[in-house]
Design an enzyme around this catalytic site. Structure first.
Site, mmCIF file in Angstrom:
data_model
loop_
_atom_site.group_PDB
_atom_site.id
_atom_site.type_symbol
_atom_site.label_atom_id
_atom_site.label_comp_id
_atom_site.label_asym_id
_atom_site.label_seq_id
_atom_site.Cartn_x
_atom_site.Cartn_y
_atom_site.Cartn_z
ATOM 1 N N SER A 176 30.979 -12.610 4.391
ATOM 2 C CA SER A 176 32.363 -12.487 3.925
ATOM 3 C C SER A 176 32.494 -13.145 2.560
ATOM 4 O O SER A 176 31.799 -12.774 1.625
ATOM 5 C CB SER A 176 33.320 -13.102 4.952
ATOM 6 O OG SER A 176 34.670 -12.891 4.576
ATOM 7 N N THR A 177 33.336 -14.146 2.424
ATOM 8 C CA THR A 177 33.572 -14.795 1.142
ATOM 9 C C THR A 177 32.266 -15.325 0.545
ATOM 10 O O THR A 177 31.549 -16.087 1.188
ATOM 11 C CB THR A 177 34.562 -15.959 1.307
ATOM 12 O OG1 THR A 177 35.722 -15.487 1.978
ATOM 13 C CG2 THR A 177 34.943 -16.545 -0.041
ATOM 14 N N HIS A 203 32.887 -8.195 4.465
ATOM 15 C CA HIS A 203 34.335 -8.060 4.395
ATOM 16 C C HIS A 203 34.751 -7.710 2.968
ATOM 17 O O HIS A 203 34.757 -8.560 2.085
ATOM 18 C CB HIS A 203 35.023 -9.360 4.832
ATOM 19 C CG HIS A 203 34.695 -9.750 6.242
ATOM 20 N ND1 HIS A 203 34.835 -11.039 6.705
ATOM 21 C CD2 HIS A 203 34.240 -9.026 7.295
ATOM 22 C CE1 HIS A 203 34.476 -11.091 7.979
ATOM 23 N NE2 HIS A 203 34.110 -9.879 8.353
ATOM 24 N N MET A 296 34.597 -17.061 5.367
ATOM 25 C CA MET A 296 35.681 -17.756 6.048
ATOM 26 C C MET A 296 35.787 -17.268 7.486
ATOM 27 O O MET A 296 35.407 -16.155 7.808
ATOM 28 C CB MET A 296 37.015 -17.500 5.331
ATOM 29 C CG MET A 296 37.144 -18.189 3.995
ATOM 30 S SD MET A 296 38.811 -17.987 3.291
ATOM 31 C CE MET A 296 38.738 -16.283 2.751
ATOM 32 N N ASP A 299 34.094 -14.702 12.271
ATOM 33 C CA ASP A 299 33.616 -13.368 12.616
ATOM 34 C C ASP A 299 32.118 -13.414 12.893
ATOM 35 O O ASP A 299 31.352 -14.013 12.139
ATOM 36 C CB ASP A 299 33.918 -12.377 11.487
ATOM 37 C CG ASP A 299 33.602 -10.943 11.876
ATOM 38 O OD1 ASP A 299 33.548 -10.663 13.089
ATOM 39 O OD2 ASP A 299 33.426 -10.115 10.967
#
Length: 359
Positions: A176-177, A203, A296, A299
């Site tokens: 993600s991030t 993401h 973050m 998940d």
């Protein structure tokens, strides 16, 4: 103490809206404003800020040109890019990440749309991550070169000992991030001979994943594509989940194929890696290697937990020191599910050793 933010945007209205959003959160304060890259460079040369919110398209000096100049003069800055979701905008965003930007947000074309609560939440959450990041802003080229040399040695090693990884295997990655930048240190180091297909949930909004796949495919020996409905999984290929949908794998007639679902967001995201992991529960793979990278939230944790109840799983988590944000891997580690915790520059090597290569 509130984090000091520099806002760089050529639109007076957009600057005002972004500044209002920033000032509405007690964690931040707008310390300065700039209308183009030249003004921003002057400010960054003389002052320190906790984060920079940077527009892309500006007169005199645009966002990419500013990042290039900051890199040239080794002026550190934690940069959050504000990008559009057009095809050209997505490519520009990836360029910005390669030039040192830590993350990006999709900025609506209209300043009015920036006042929507969903944008405010995403913007402030991402700004907090960027402002508090401890990662170095610019990566050393020598380090990247050394990673690639090491990965090549690991491929040779895996070829010699590939009999230690029998059976059918698959790799499933969640990020993600900070993921787009981190993936440039993983995917290009995977060989075309990898003895497994690779699934990847990153993401990103709709429109960005196609550009990410194209970029990674151009620089990687392994094939990379944005997964399409009905794609049959092949060894030596990376399938990136399309932004805005959940990617799952179905098994029928000895074939594994990609499918998409439009169920609600899960863990606040779409695509969600949990769906990908859980869809492998009914597969017949002898070994499933799950890799959870920077991001973050949590998940991946629930999905892998449900997967582990039915299948043999090996879990690799990225370590805290190399994560832009230690959320998703931390959740895996805290749940006691990580078989390995390794730095970013060792993830590709561990994938190779766990699934082997075709001779």
């Amino acid at each position: 103490m509130a984090k000091k933010i520099l806002v760089v945007d050529d639109s007076a209205l957009m600057r005002r809206v972004l500044c209002d959003i920033i000032e509405s959160d007690e964690r931040f304060q707008v310390a300065a404003r700039a209308t183009n890259g030249i003004e921003a460079f002057d400010l960054l040369s003389r002052n320190q800020y906790d984060a920079v919110v940077l527009d892309v398209n500006m007169p005199k000096m645009n966002g990419l040109q500013l990042l290039e100049r900051l890199q040239k003069f080794k002026i550190p800055a934690r940069v959050l890019m504000a990008s559009t979701d057009t095809r050209e905008g997505a490519k520009t965003t990836l360029d910005a990440l390669e030039l040192g930007a830590l993350d990006f947000v999709h900025k609506p074309d209209s300043a009015v749309d920036c006042r929507v609560d969903s944008f405010k939440r995403t913007f402030l959450r991402t700004l907090d991550v960027v402002a508090n990041s401890s990662l170095p802003v610019f990566d050393a080229a020598e380090k990247t070169l050394e990673i690639k040399k090491t990965a090549t040695k690991m491929v040779d090693f895996a070829k010699k000992f590939s009999e230690n990884t029998p059976g059918t295997k698959i790799v499933a990655i969640a990020s993600s991030t900070g993921g787009p930048k981190a993936l440039h240190n993983v995917i290009p180091n995977l060989p075309a001979e990898l003895d497994a297909p690779v699934l990847l949930v990153q993401h990103m909004p709709k429109g960005f994943t196609a550009s990410l796949a194209e970029r990674l495919n151009d620089i990687s020996p392994i094939g990379v594509k944005e997964a399409q409905e009905g794609d049959e999984l092949q060894k030596g290929m990376v399938y990136i989940a399309m932004g805005g949908l959940h990617m799952v794998v179905r098994h029928a007639g000895g074939r594994y194929t990609i499918h998409y679902t439009d169920e609600p967001n899960r863990e606040g995201v779409k695509p969600c890696a949990n769906y990908m992991y859980e869809s492998l529960s009914d597969s017949s793979f002898d070994k499933i290697v799950c890799v959870v990278m920077t991001g973050m939230g949590a998940d991946g944790t629930e999905g892998i937990k449900n997967l582990e109840a039915k299948r043999k799983v090996h879990v690799i988590a990225q370590d805290q020191a190399t994560c832009t944000v230690y959320g998703m891997p931390k959740s895996i580690v805290n749940a006691g599910m990580a078989d390995q915790v390794v730095p970013l520059d060792q993830i590709a090597q561990e994938i190779i050793l766990n699934v082997g290569v075709r001779r």
